[in-house]
Design a protein around this motif. Structure first.
Motif, PDB file in Angstrom:
ATOM      1  N   LEU A   1     -16.059 -27.546  -5.347  1.00  0.00           N
ATOM      2  CA  LEU A   1     -16.425 -28.483  -6.392  1.00  0.00           C
ATOM      3  C   LEU A   1     -17.926 -28.474  -6.232  1.00  0.00           C
ATOM      4  CD1 LEU A   1     -13.893 -31.439  -6.043  1.00  0.00           C
ATOM      5  CD2 LEU A   1     -14.390 -30.116  -8.330  1.00  0.00           C
ATOM      6  N   PRO A   2     -18.604 -28.526  -5.161  1.00  0.00           N
ATOM      7  CA  PRO A   2     -20.017 -28.265  -4.736  1.00  0.00           C
ATOM      8  C   PRO A   2     -20.810 -27.435  -5.522  1.00  0.00           C
ATOM      9  CG  PRO A   2     -19.170 -28.690  -2.691  1.00  0.00           C
ATOM     10  CD  PRO A   2     -17.794 -28.145  -3.655  1.00  0.00           C
ATOM     11  N   ARG A   3     -20.092 -26.601  -6.055  1.00  0.00           N
ATOM     12  CA  ARG A   3     -20.709 -25.496  -6.926  1.00  0.00           C
ATOM     13  C   ARG A   3     -20.238 -25.477  -8.284  1.00  0.00           C
ATOM     14  NH1 ARG A   3     -20.138 -19.973  -3.250  1.00  0.00           N
ATOM     15  NH2 ARG A   3     -20.841 -20.874  -1.138  1.00  0.00           N
ATOM     16  N   CYS A   4     -19.743 -26.467  -8.690  1.00  0.00           N
ATOM     17  CA  CYS A   4     -19.092 -26.580 -10.193  1.00  0.00           C
ATOM     18  C   CYS A   4     -20.185 -27.544 -10.812  1.00  0.00           C
ATOM     19  CB  CYS A   4     -17.791 -27.433 -10.038  1.00  0.00           C
ATOM     20  SG  CYS A   4     -16.789 -27.679 -11.465  1.00  0.00           S
ATOM     21  N   HIS A   5     -20.141 -27.076 -12.027  1.00  0.00           N
ATOM     22  CA  HIS A   5     -21.198 -28.018 -13.053  1.00  0.00           C
ATOM     23  C   HIS A   5     -20.115 -28.992 -13.929  1.00  0.00           C
ATOM     24  CE1 HIS A   5     -24.339 -29.224 -15.661  1.00  0.00           C
ATOM     25  NE2 HIS A   5     -23.749 -28.470 -16.807  1.00  0.00           N
ATOM     26  N   VAL A   6     -18.912 -28.310 -14.533  1.00  0.00           N
ATOM     27  CA  VAL A   6     -18.039 -29.093 -15.231  1.00  0.00           C
ATOM     28  C   VAL A   6     -16.599 -28.440 -14.731  1.00  0.00           C
ATOM     29  CG1 VAL A   6     -16.959 -29.319 -17.418  1.00  0.00           C
ATOM     30  CG2 VAL A   6     -19.182 -29.166 -17.465  1.00  0.00           C
ATOM     31  N   ALA A   7     -15.874 -29.658 -14.435  1.00  0.00           N
ATOM     32  CA  ALA A   7     -14.371 -29.488 -13.834  1.00  0.00           C
ATOM     33  C   ALA A   7     -13.510 -29.803 -15.314  1.00  0.00           C
ATOM     34  CB  ALA A   7     -14.040 -30.499 -12.833  1.00  0.00           C
ATOM     35  N   ALA A   8     -12.778 -28.731 -15.500  1.00  0.00           N
ATOM     36  CA  ALA A   8     -11.737 -28.662 -16.488  1.00  0.00           C
ATOM     37  C   ALA A   8     -10.351 -28.858 -16.094  1.00  0.00           C
ATOM     38  CB  ALA A   8     -11.702 -27.377 -17.772  1.00  0.00           C
ATOM     39  N   VAL A   9      -9.613 -29.790 -16.788  1.00  0.00           N
ATOM     40  CA  VAL A   9      -8.409 -29.798 -16.434  1.00  0.00           C
ATOM     41  C   VAL A   9      -7.342 -30.043 -17.384  1.00  0.00           C
ATOM     42  CG1 VAL A   9      -8.633 -30.746 -14.136  1.00  0.00           C
ATOM     43  CG2 VAL A   9      -8.324 -32.181 -15.790  1.00  0.00           C
ATOM     44  N   LEU A  10      -6.077 -29.851 -17.269  1.00  0.00           N
ATOM     45  CA  LEU A  10      -4.976 -30.276 -18.241  1.00  0.00           C
ATOM     46  C   LEU A  10      -4.709 -31.786 -18.095  1.00  0.00           C
ATOM     47  CD1 LEU A  10      -2.991 -27.303 -18.794  1.00  0.00           C
ATOM     48  CD2 LEU A  10      -4.307 -28.148 -20.644  1.00  0.00           C
ATOM     49  N   SER A  11      -4.059 -32.109 -16.958  1.00  0.00           N
ATOM     50  CA  SER A  11      -3.734 -33.543 -16.304  1.00  0.00           C
ATOM     51  C   SER A  11      -3.878 -33.302 -14.940  1.00  0.00           C
ATOM     52  CB  SER A  11      -2.335 -33.762 -17.062  1.00  0.00           C
ATOM     53  OG  SER A  11      -1.434 -33.144 -16.274  1.00  0.00           O
ATOM     54  N   SER A  12      -4.378 -32.677 -14.234  1.00  0.00           N
ATOM     55  CA  SER A  12      -4.363 -32.712 -12.820  1.00  0.00           C
ATOM     56  C   SER A  12      -5.133 -33.712 -12.168  1.00  0.00           C
ATOM     57  CB  SER A  12      -5.075 -31.168 -12.495  1.00  0.00           C
ATOM     58  OG  SER A  12      -5.161 -31.426 -11.133  1.00  0.00           O
ATOM     59  N   ALA A  13      -4.825 -33.935 -11.217  1.00  0.00           N
ATOM     60  CA  ALA A  13      -5.326 -35.140 -10.348  1.00  0.00           C
ATOM     61  C   ALA A  13      -6.776 -34.699 -10.013  1.00  0.00           C
ATOM     62  CB  ALA A  13      -4.663 -35.657  -9.277  1.00  0.00           C
ATOM     63  N   VAL A  14      -6.958 -33.466  -9.928  1.00  0.00           N
ATOM     64  CA  VAL A  14      -8.232 -32.911  -9.408  1.00  0.00           C
ATOM     65  C   VAL A  14      -9.564 -33.550 -10.240  1.00  0.00           C
ATOM     66  CG1 VAL A  14      -9.666 -30.697  -9.344  1.00  0.00           C
ATOM     67  CG2 VAL A  14      -7.235 -30.630  -8.625  1.00  0.00           C
ATOM     68  N   GLY A  15      -9.130 -33.918 -11.543  1.00  0.00           N
ATOM     69  CA  GLY A  15     -10.247 -34.756 -12.287  1.00  0.00           C
ATOM     70  C   GLY A  15     -10.686 -36.007 -11.604  1.00  0.00           C
ATOM     71  N   MET A  16      -9.791 -36.501 -10.906  1.00  0.00           N
ATOM     72  CA  MET A  16     -10.295 -37.796 -10.279  1.00  0.00           C
ATOM     73  C   MET A  16     -11.097 -37.259  -8.815  1.00  0.00           C
ATOM     74  SD  MET A  16      -7.462 -40.607 -10.453  1.00  0.00           S
ATOM     75  CE  MET A  16      -6.021 -39.630  -9.751  1.00  0.00           C
ATOM     76  N   GLU A  17     -10.752 -36.232  -8.305  1.00  0.00           N
ATOM     77  CA  GLU A  17     -11.258 -35.659  -7.089  1.00  0.00           C
ATOM     78  C   GLU A  17     -12.769 -35.267  -7.491  1.00  0.00           C
ATOM     79  OE1 GLU A  17      -7.661 -34.064  -4.221  1.00  0.00           O
ATOM     80  OE2 GLU A  17      -8.287 -32.936  -5.837  1.00  0.00           O
ATOM     81  N   ALA A  18     -12.864 -34.686  -8.387  1.00  0.00           N
ATOM     82  CA  ALA A  18     -14.166 -34.108  -9.186  1.00  0.00           C
ATOM     83  C   ALA A  18     -14.883 -35.419  -9.227  1.00  0.00           C
ATOM     84  CB  ALA A  18     -13.997 -33.478 -10.215  1.00  0.00           C
ATOM     85  N   TRP A  19     -14.694 -36.601  -9.654  1.00  0.00           N
ATOM     86  CA  TRP A  19     -15.431 -37.754  -9.720  1.00  0.00           C
ATOM     87  C   TRP A  19     -16.109 -38.075  -8.258  1.00  0.00           C
ATOM     88  CZ3 TRP A  19     -11.613 -41.997 -12.263  1.00  0.00           C
ATOM     89  CH2 TRP A  19     -11.289 -41.515 -13.382  1.00  0.00           C
ATOM     90  N   MET A  20     -15.526 -37.851  -7.180  1.00  0.00           N
ATOM     91  CA  MET A  20     -16.027 -37.985  -5.848  1.00  0.00           C
ATOM     92  C   MET A  20     -17.601 -37.077  -5.730  1.00  0.00           C
ATOM     93  SD  MET A  20     -14.377 -40.124  -4.035  1.00  0.00           S
ATOM     94  CE  MET A  20     -12.748 -40.567  -3.321  1.00  0.00           C
ATOM     95  N   TYR A  21     -17.342 -35.919  -6.335  1.00  0.00           N
ATOM     96  CA  TYR A  21     -18.623 -35.137  -6.453  1.00  0.00           C
ATOM     97  C   TYR A  21     -19.662 -35.478  -7.738  1.00  0.00           C
ATOM     98  CZ  TYR A  21     -16.728 -32.284  -2.735  1.00  0.00           C
ATOM     99  OH  TYR A  21     -16.646 -31.856  -1.331  1.00  0.00           O
ATOM    100  N   GLY A  22     -19.338 -36.503  -8.399  1.00  0.00           N
ATOM    101  CA  GLY A  22     -20.071 -36.892  -9.659  1.00  0.00           C
ATOM    102  C   GLY A  22     -20.192 -35.982 -10.728  1.00  0.00           C
ATOM    103  N   LEU A  23     -18.896 -35.001 -10.939  1.00  0.00           N
ATOM    104  CA  LEU A  23     -19.187 -34.076 -11.904  1.00  0.00           C
ATOM    105  C   LEU A  23     -18.497 -34.514 -13.268  1.00  0.00           C
ATOM    106  CD1 LEU A  23     -17.663 -31.146 -10.023  1.00  0.00           C
ATOM    107  CD2 LEU A  23     -19.949 -31.276 -10.583  1.00  0.00           C
ATOM    108  N   PRO A  24     -18.891 -34.118 -14.396  1.00  0.00           N
ATOM    109  CA  PRO A  24     -18.241 -34.051 -15.734  1.00  0.00           C
ATOM    110  C   PRO A  24     -17.125 -33.507 -15.636  1.00  0.00           C
ATOM    111  CG  PRO A  24     -20.733 -33.222 -15.789  1.00  0.00           C
ATOM    112  CD  PRO A  24     -20.312 -33.241 -14.323  1.00  0.00           C
TER     113      PRO A  24
END
Length: 354
Positions: free
Chosen positions: A271-294
């Protein structure tokens, strides 16, 4: 009476431990019903055609999408399973309701046929159902649980998961939690990841995939065509994919090796190297919020609130929605109010009986 109804041997063992702590805090009896009925009962009720379809919907979806399932039964065999078990549980529940005061059923989920037949039978008899599942976000105080009325958490529609909007953010509490979560590199699947250095440039667009056949991928929360859309949008920006650490990739689109991140990589290395996190319905979307990601969400999971996520990768690149305060308010509610510590038996019982 509260009955923790198991649908598999692992859940029987888990529920037996849960029942011990709940009994000490419960004003009513708490029982554990094993996963394999052992007694002959009077005839129960017959399921309607609609109830049969309701019970086997997850198995039916997996059969239609060619995702293996254990046990490997045909649709007709699953229907027979639904008929036999609906008859059994409506008989057992009715006897326990009328003679021993059964009012509340606790389940481990709401997708598999075993879970659904219990839920549908309970609904026919007017009994309350609560799903009890391990929490997505760990707590420093100890293990935590999610309790959701009538369904599993992943089946809660985003337009109905709204209690967080009445919640007042405890900013200090959430900042402390986020700092702990980041420092300790916590994640739901941390037991299945390894410390690897992904070959990944900064600013990547990454699709965080789920286990094929995951219950959070069927029904309305991932609409038809969503898989094709996320694959097409990712290829258009030369993005990367990261498989789920507990899955193989046999039922997912293939990407070139230089665009595929090791499935065992910890999200805290990705996630620190990510610019946009894309998911279908995964909870990783919420974890990406912790890194301030779109976060581009192609399905409709409970956290896909309009101001918190984007609807696609192009949307996230053009107009990223990153409302940090609102995201932290959602997470503060979800982590500290929606979930319950395993040690807090009184709150667990109160939530089940509510």
């Amino acid at each position: 009476m509260i009955a923790l109804v198991s649908t598999g041997p692992e859940f029987t063992q888990w529920f037996s431990g849960e029942a011990e702590r709940l009994r000490a805090a419960s004003p009513c009896p708490v029982e554990v019903w094993g996963h394999e009925p052992q007694v002959e009962l009077p005839a129960g009720l017959e399921p309607t055609a609609e109830e049969l379809e309701d019970i086997i919907q997850f198995q039916d979806w997996r059969l239609r999408t060619n995702v293996p399932f254990d046990p490997d039964l045909t649709r007709e065999q699953w229907i027979r399973f639904a008929e036999v078990n609906f008859n059994y549980y409506t008989s057992a529940f009715r006897i326990a309701r009328d003679n021993r005061g059964l009012t509340h059923i606790v389940l481990s989920g709401s997708s598999r046929a075993g879970q659904r037949v219990v839920s549908v039978a309970a609904r026919r008899l007017g009994l309350n159902v609560t799903c009890l599942e391990p929490a997505i976000f760990p707590r420093p105080e100890g293990a935590a649980l999610m309790l959701t009325k009538g369904r599993a958490h992943y089946a809660a529609p985003a337009d109905q998961f709204l209690d967080w909007r009445e919640h007042t953010l405890d900013d200090a509490r959430m900042r402390e939690y986020r700092a702990w979560w980041l420092a300790e590199r916590r994640t739901k699947h941390e037991k299945f990841v390894e410390r690897v250095e992904p070959a990944l440039h900064d600013g990547a667009v990454i699709w965080f995939q789920q286990v094929p056949g995951d219950a959070a991928l069927y029904r309305w929360w991932v609409p038809d065509g969503a898989l094709d859309r996320i694959e097409r949008d990712l290829r258009a920006v030369d993005g990367h994919v990261k498989g789920h650490p507990r899955a193989d990739d046999s039922h997912l689109p293939r990407f070139p090796a230089d665009r595929t991140i090791d499935r065992k990589a910890n999200i805290h290395d990705v996630l620190p190297r990510c610019h946009v996190a894309a998911v279908l319905s995964s909870a990783v979307g919420m974890e990406a919020w912790m890194y301030g990601l779109p976060v581009a969400v192609y399905g409709a999971p409970f956290y896909a609130q309009p101001e918190l996520v984007n609807s696609s990768i192009p949307d996230a690149l053009a107009s990223p929605r990153v409302d940090h305060a609102e995201r932290m308010r959602f997470l503060d509610y979800f982590i500290h109010e929606y979930t319950v510590l395993v040690s807090d038996a009184e709150t667990t019982v109160r939530r089940v009986l509510a």
